[in-house]
Design a protein around this motif. Structure first.
Motif, mmCIF file in Angstrom:
data_model
loop_
_atom_site.group_PDB
_atom_site.id
_atom_site.type_symbol
_atom_site.label_atom_id
_atom_site.label_comp_id
_atom_site.label_asym_id
_atom_site.label_seq_id
_atom_site.Cartn_x
_atom_site.Cartn_y
_atom_site.Cartn_z
ATOM 1 N N ALA A 284 36.185 34.700 29.732
ATOM 2 C CA ALA A 284 36.106 33.711 30.807
ATOM 3 C C ALA A 284 35.668 34.360 32.113
ATOM 4 O O ALA A 284 34.928 33.752 32.884
ATOM 5 N N GLN A 285 36.103 35.610 32.349
ATOM 6 C CA GLN A 285 35.708 36.311 33.570
ATOM 7 C C GLN A 285 34.206 36.555 33.580
ATOM 8 O O GLN A 285 33.562 36.409 34.607
ATOM 9 N N LYS A 286 33.640 36.937 32.436
ATOM 10 C CA LYS A 286 32.202 37.162 32.355
ATOM 11 C C LYS A 286 31.452 35.873 32.629
ATOM 12 O O LYS A 286 30.476 35.859 33.362
ATOM 13 N N ALA A 287 31.909 34.780 32.043
ATOM 14 C CA ALA A 287 31.256 33.486 32.243
ATOM 15 C C ALA A 287 31.345 33.068 33.706
ATOM 16 O O ALA A 287 30.376 32.566 34.270
ATOM 17 N N SER A 288 32.500 33.289 34.324
ATOM 18 C CA SER A 288 32.674 32.935 35.730
ATOM 19 C C SER A 288 31.749 33.764 36.615
ATOM 20 O O SER A 288 31.093 33.231 37.505
ATOM 21 N N GLY A 289 31.707 35.060 36.348
ATOM 22 C CA GLY A 289 30.843 35.942 37.124
ATOM 23 C C GLY A 289 29.387 35.572 36.977
ATOM 24 O O GLY A 289 28.630 35.549 37.951
ATOM 25 N N GLU A 290 28.987 35.257 35.762
ATOM 26 C CA GLU A 290 27.603 34.869 35.510
ATOM 27 C C GLU A 290 27.264 33.562 36.229
ATOM 28 O O GLU A 290 26.186 33.419 36.812
ATOM 29 N N ALA A 291 28.186 32.623 36.208
ATOM 30 C CA ALA A 291 27.964 31.340 36.888
ATOM 31 C C ALA A 291 27.809 31.546 38.390
ATOM 32 O O ALA A 291 26.920 30.962 39.014
ATOM 33 N N ILE A 292 28.643 32.386 38.956
ATOM 34 C CA ILE A 292 28.570 32.652 40.395
ATOM 35 C C ILE A 292 27.251 33.329 40.740
ATOM 36 O O ILE A 292 26.577 32.956 41.698
ATOM 37 N N ARG A 293 26.859 34.329 39.931
ATOM 38 C CA ARG A 293 25.584 35.013 40.206
ATOM 39 C C ARG A 293 24.404 34.061 40.110
ATOM 40 O O ARG A 293 23.489 34.121 40.919
ATOM 41 N N SER A 294 24.418 33.180 39.134
ATOM 42 C CA SER A 294 23.304 32.245 39.008
ATOM 43 C C SER A 294 23.275 31.282 40.192
ATOM 44 O O SER A 294 22.204 30.913 40.666
ATOM 45 N N MET A 295 24.447 30.888 40.694
ATOM 46 C CA MET A 295 24.489 29.995 41.849
ATOM 47 C C MET A 295 23.967 30.683 43.108
ATOM 48 O O MET A 295 23.237 30.078 43.882
ATOM 49 N N ILE A 296 24.336 31.937 43.326
ATOM 50 C CA ILE A 296 23.923 32.588 44.567
ATOM 51 C C ILE A 296 22.485 33.082 44.520
ATOM 52 O O ILE A 296 21.951 33.493 45.533
ATOM 53 N N ARG A 297 21.846 33.014 43.352
ATOM 54 C CA ARG A 297 20.426 33.351 43.298
ATOM 55 C C ARG A 297 19.597 32.282 44.002
ATOM 56 O O ARG A 297 18.525 32.549 44.493
ATOM 57 N N ASN B 150 22.025 27.394 47.833
ATOM 58 C CA ASN B 150 23.434 27.661 47.528
ATOM 59 C C ASN B 150 23.949 28.835 48.343
ATOM 60 O O ASN B 150 25.078 28.812 48.834
ATOM 61 N N ARG B 151 23.132 29.855 48.485
ATOM 62 C CA ARG B 151 23.524 31.050 49.246
ATOM 63 C C ARG B 151 23.812 30.668 50.696
ATOM 64 O O ARG B 151 24.826 31.074 51.272
ATOM 65 N N ARG B 152 22.936 29.875 51.288
ATOM 66 C CA ARG B 152 23.145 29.455 52.684
ATOM 67 C C ARG B 152 24.422 28.629 52.823
ATOM 68 O O ARG B 152 25.180 28.812 53.771
ATOM 69 N N ALA B 153 24.627 27.710 51.877
ATOM 70 C CA ALA B 153 25.826 26.862 51.933
ATOM 71 C C ALA B 153 27.095 27.706 51.811
ATOM 72 O O ALA B 153 28.071 27.476 52.536
ATOM 73 N N LEU B 154 27.096 28.676 50.911
ATOM 74 C CA LEU B 154 28.268 29.547 50.748
ATOM 75 C C LEU B 154 28.510 30.388 51.995
ATOM 76 O O LEU B 154 29.658 30.552 52.422
ATOM 77 N N HIS B 155 27.452 30.921 52.567
ATOM 78 C CA HIS B 155 27.610 31.707 53.795
ATOM 79 C C HIS B 155 28.242 30.869 54.891
ATOM 80 O O HIS B 155 29.153 31.312 55.589
#
Length: 61
Positions: free
Chosen positions: A2-15, A19-24
């Motif tokens: 689950a940690q790998k899936a979560s990390g992968e999801a986060i990385r794909s979102m911040i690419r 999404n990057r601007r919104a998170l910042h």
């Protein structure tokens, strides 16, 4: 797993730039104008290593 899936999801979102601007903005993070070249190379190597691990652990490959 689950940690790998979560990390992968986060990385794909911040690419995605939007999404990057919104998170910042949401998290009040400072924006680094440009990553140093050695960081970019390191991130690419990490992603490639993780993709290789995923292919080895995926029974469909």
């Amino acid at each position: 797993m689950a940690q790998k899936a979560s990390g992968e999801a986060i990385r794909s979102m911040i690419r995605d730039e939007q999404n990057r601007r919104a998170l910042h903005k949401l998290l009040g993070l400072e924006i680094d104008p440009v990553l140093p070249l050695n960081f970019v190379s390191l991130l690419k190597a990490l992603e490639e290593a993780e993709e290789g691990e995923g292919a080895r652990n995926d029974p469909s490959h």
